[in-house]
Design an enzyme around this catalytic site. Structure first.
Site, PDB file in Angstrom:
ATOM      1  N   GLU A 104       9.268 -23.854 129.384  1.00 56.88           N
ATOM      2  CA  GLU A 104      10.615 -23.055 129.333  1.00 56.88           C
ATOM      3  C   GLU A 104      11.545 -24.003 129.175  1.00 56.88           C
ATOM      4  O   GLU A 104      11.635 -24.887 130.066  1.00 56.88           O
ATOM      5  CB  GLU A 104      10.380 -22.339 130.851  1.00 56.88           C
ATOM      6  CG  GLU A 104       9.222 -21.465 131.197  1.00 56.88           C
ATOM      7  CD  GLU A 104       8.726 -21.189 132.329  1.00 56.88           C
ATOM      8  OE1 GLU A 104       9.746 -21.444 133.349  1.00 56.88           O
ATOM      9  OE2 GLU A 104       7.571 -20.883 132.647  1.00 56.88           O
TER      10      GLU A 104
ATOM     11  N   GLU B 167       3.553 -18.645 132.671  1.00 55.98           N
ATOM     12  CA  GLU B 167       2.890 -20.053 132.852  1.00 55.98           C
ATOM     13  C   GLU B 167       1.165 -19.856 132.223  1.00 55.98           C
ATOM     14  O   GLU B 167       0.859 -20.975 131.860  1.00 55.98           O
ATOM     15  CB  GLU B 167       2.895 -20.476 134.350  1.00 55.98           C
ATOM     16  CG  GLU B 167       4.077 -20.831 134.590  1.00 55.98           C
ATOM     17  CD  GLU B 167       5.145 -19.954 135.014  1.00 55.98           C
ATOM     18  OE1 GLU B 167       6.272 -20.003 135.312  1.00 55.98           O
ATOM     19  OE2 GLU B 167       4.772 -18.720 135.183  1.00 55.98           O
TER      20      GLU B 167
ATOM     21  N   HIS C 217      10.674 -25.236 145.576  1.00 60.08           N
ATOM     22  CA  HIS C 217      11.111 -26.440 144.525  1.00 60.08           C
ATOM     23  C   HIS C 217      10.599 -27.675 145.261  1.00 60.08           C
ATOM     24  O   HIS C 217      11.349 -28.678 144.954  1.00 60.08           O
ATOM     25  CB  HIS C 217      12.631 -26.389 144.107  1.00 60.08           C
ATOM     26  CG  HIS C 217      12.919 -25.148 143.408  1.00 60.08           C
ATOM     27  ND1 HIS C 217      13.113 -23.931 143.851  1.00 60.08           N
ATOM     28  CD2 HIS C 217      13.106 -25.058 142.015  1.00 60.08           C
ATOM     29  CE1 HIS C 217      13.395 -22.955 143.167  1.00 60.08           C
ATOM     30  NE2 HIS C 217      13.379 -23.666 141.964  1.00 60.08           N
TER      31      HIS C 217
END
Length: 718
Positions: free
Chosen positions: A406, A449, A519
């Site tokens: 990505e 993914e 994250h």
């Protein structure tokens, strides 16, 4: 449950022969009947506890045998699922090879006795090893089809692939296609839809065969599929040739398969055949269809039996009479009986062989062959700059390398590159690579993914060297099935016939302001206990260069973890060590010598430990620091040496305190090096508190320098 097969010619209106000659008709019937009798013999052997499992292809024989007329073994590439016995027989898999898999024999070509029966794999015929996972094959087939197009424009890559380990199985023909099949239940998996999206976007020469027998074990099609028809749902995909067919009718199947195969060979795009078949036997011998199928349903399936249909045609068209059919069937029965007799006395694999082909037998990335000295040049680079520089060097050296994920491209709309700088990843780790090497070697993927990893597996199986990126470790979980059950074990489950040396780059870790819960995750321990997967985690730009190059040049799948917080730090920069600099896996780095206490660490904790050690040095405390760098394999010798030297040890890491990677290292120290620890420390070790430092969850913070200094002082007080 299943019953023994004996074909009886019944009353049925015979379809036309459509130009099929007698030899082809007899071959079809022979293969279909052979497939059914192999099912029956396996059922018998399973009931006698002579094999371990059975799952039949009964009712699917017509469409799969016909498909074998148009596909070319050793030229086309195959991702069949477990009900494709007739196709595999048409391609060249023998009855004995079928039954060697059933008994788990050492000489089973599909897996060396490592998988269940009907999990096809045959390197000679380009039948890629199939796992038990439902639907994972679809995205891998996409990757294989992408390799077909790649080799057309990159003959040098093909030549390099042929020279690599297992290169004898690498092949490419101009009009080759990739075949992939599954039951209608498998189309409920996300990978099926992800694969269609890419196949249609790239117009891949990929042929889907969906064999719809109406049930996914006990779940009927109307519960699995909206509207009860997968072919109706997929007709909106642009460029996808879609055909629906009675898969129990070999003549109707012949026409449909011929058209679909031609469509793919002409590279007009992918094709999907939705074949309605039957499942006259239970899903497997672990299932009993009478518990959920009515007697009327089972009787209807019996009326549609593909063997009875074809036998009737052979008699009505004068191809064979009833006695000739019975003679042919008797010949096949004897063939199956002889094959079963041979399989039952075949040698079993040794217990020790379980460790064979976990990793590459040809390339050992932990060996001295990967030890080298840097040849420094240029200005110092940060870690993220070194990622791009190393990838650029390796791409110049090896045309098999493709980079995708990505946002990794500079710009998918290449015309824009005249006016824009280009992206090259959210961290700029691949910046400039598309400009330099082209959009066929560096490209963006859909946000999927599982598809990213699955496509990489398919490419690697065909001989390419994909370096795929998962944008954040926090989002790796949709790909877990592809990583754990496919990528890690491709070599092992095929007993060395196939491999998938993918490099999977993954930014990981916390310490970034604003990262939040999605994250900032660690979780390396989850992947370090996956046999077949190498896991490395550099802490400096120099180690990035050496370890990433080793990852690309080794022949195993590698998860290359890049700590986000370290990407642009000035303290870990390095000059470029040169295009041939490599570092062996499993070799720790002694960051600092010391005498009072050892700290075993890796990733972002390395620098924090250095800062803590400098502070402690001013207080007269000498700390030794070991950076593991490589987590699987890891350097136990270096760990043991430093413990024997200082007799006190802390394992500092970022992941969870309980069941984390560091706690496993600490546990081994306690198990194997207990006598090396100072006597007062042993008491602490016995309470399992000496060993791993990571703040408790209620601290709501990541390990900091202050935590390390406090832990060192507490340990030295004992």
């Amino acid at each position: 449950m299943a019953s023994q097969t004996r074909v009886k010619v019944g009353k049925l209106d015979a379809p036309k022969v459509h130009g099929l000659d007698h030899e082809t008709l007899i071959r079809l019937y022979r293969t279909m009947y052979l497939s059914r009798r192999l099912d029956d013999r396996e059922i018998q052997l399973k009931r006698q506890n002579k094999i371990y499992f059975q799952i039949s292809s009964a009712g699917h024989e017509a469409i799969t045998a016909v498909m074998g007329l148009f596909l070319r073994p050793g030229v086309d590439w195959f991702y069949p699922y477990y009900r494709d016995r007739a196709l595999c027989l048409m391609l060249g898999v023998t009855p004995l090879e079928n039954l060697l898999a059933a008994v788990g024999a050492k000489d089973d070509l599909s897996s060396g006795g490592r998988q269940m029966p009907s999990h096809w794999g045959h390197a000679k015929w380009n039948i890629v090893s199939k796992s038990s996972c439902t639907g994972t094959q679809f995205v891998q087939a996409v990757g294989a089809a992408e390799a077909t197009l790649y080799y057309e424009g990159r003959p040098k890559a093909l030549a390099q692939a042929k020279k690599a380990p297992l290169g004898e199985h690498v092949s490419h023909e101009p009009d080759e296609i990739v075949y992939v099949s599954g039951g209608e239940g498998s189309t409920s998996e996300g990978e099926f839809w992800e694969s269609l999206n890419v196949a249609c976007t790239k117009k891949l020469p990929l042929l889907y065969l969906i064999e719809d027998n109406g049930y996914a074990i006990s779940v009927p099609v109307e519960v699995q599929t909206a509207g009860g028809s997968i072919s109706k749902l997929v007709r909106g995909f642009p460029g996808l040739h879609v055909a629906e067919v009675d898969g129990t009718d070999p003549f109707e199947s012949y026409s449909v398969c011929k058209e679909a195969v031609q469509y793919c060979r002409e590279q007009r795009g992918p094709a999907l055949i939705h074949a309605h078949v039957t499942r006259p036997y239970s899903h497997s011998l672990s299932d009993d269809e009478k518990l959920y199928k009515s007697a009327e349903e089972r009787e209807e399936e019996a009326r549609r039996d593909p063997l009875s249909k074809l036998a009737l045609v052979l008699v009505r068209e004068g191809v064979l009479d009833q006695k000739q059919i019975e003679s042919l069937e008797a010949e096949i029965d004897n063939e199956v009986r002889d094959a079963a007799d041979q399989a039952l006395v075949a040698e079993e694999p040794s217990v020790d062989s379980i460790r064979t082909n976990v990793y590459s037998p040809e390339v050992d990335p932990s060996s001295a062959a990967f030890e080298s000295q840097p040849q420094f040049h240029g200005a110092p680079k940060t870690m993220v700059e070194m990622v791009a520089a190393t990838l650029a060097d390796e791409m110049a050296r090896d045309e098999r390398i493709v980079i995708f994920g990505e946002d990794v491209a500079d710009a998918s709309r290449e015309d824009n590159l005249k006016n824009v700088k280009g992206k090259g990843g959210v961290f700029k780790a691949t910046a400039g690579l598309q400009r330099k090497y082209g959009h066929d070697r560096v490209f963006n993927s859909p946000l999927a993914e599982a598809s990213i990893v699955g496509r990489a597996i398919g490419m690697a199986t065909r001989g390419l060297k994909p370096v795929a990126e998962i944008q954040f470790f926090d989002y790796i979980w949709p790909a877990m099935m592809q990583i754990r059950d496919e990528l890690c074990v491709m070599r092992w489950r095929s007993n060395g016939a196939f491999k998938a040396p993918v490099v999977l780059r993954v930014p990981i870790g916390g310490y970034l302001t604003g990262g939040g819960v999605y994250h900032s995750q660690s979780g390396e321990s989850i992947f370090t206990h996956c046999p077949g997967l190498r896991v490395v985690m550099p802490s400096t730009a120099l180690d990035v260069a050496g370890l990433l190059r080793t990852a690309i040049r080794c022949d195993d799948p590698v998860m290359f973890l890049e700590h986000k917080h370290l990407y642009r730090q000035p303290y870990n920069r390095s000059e470029n060590p040169g295009p041939d600099f490599t570092i062996p896996f499993g070799k720790a780095r002694t960051v600092k010598e010391g005498t009072d206490l050892s700290i075993i660490t890796y990733g972002a904790l390395v620098h924090r430990t250095e800062v803590a050690a400098a502070q402690l040095e001013r207080e007269g405390i000498s700390v030794e620091i070991v950076d593991l760098r490589s987590l699987s394999p890891y350097d136990w010798e270096a760990i043991a040496a430093t413990v024997r030297k200082t007799h006190r040890v802390i394992v500092a890491y970022e992941d969870m305190l309980s069941w984390g990677y560091g706690s496993e290292i600490a546990a081994r120290i306690a198990d194997e090096l207990f006598d090396e620890l100072d006597a007062p420390v042993k008491r602490v070790a016995a309470m399992d508190t000496f060993c791993a430092y990571q703040p408790k969850l209620e601290d709501v913070i990541l390990p900091q320098t202050s935590h390390i200094t406090v832990a060192v002082k507490q340990l030295l007080e004992y």
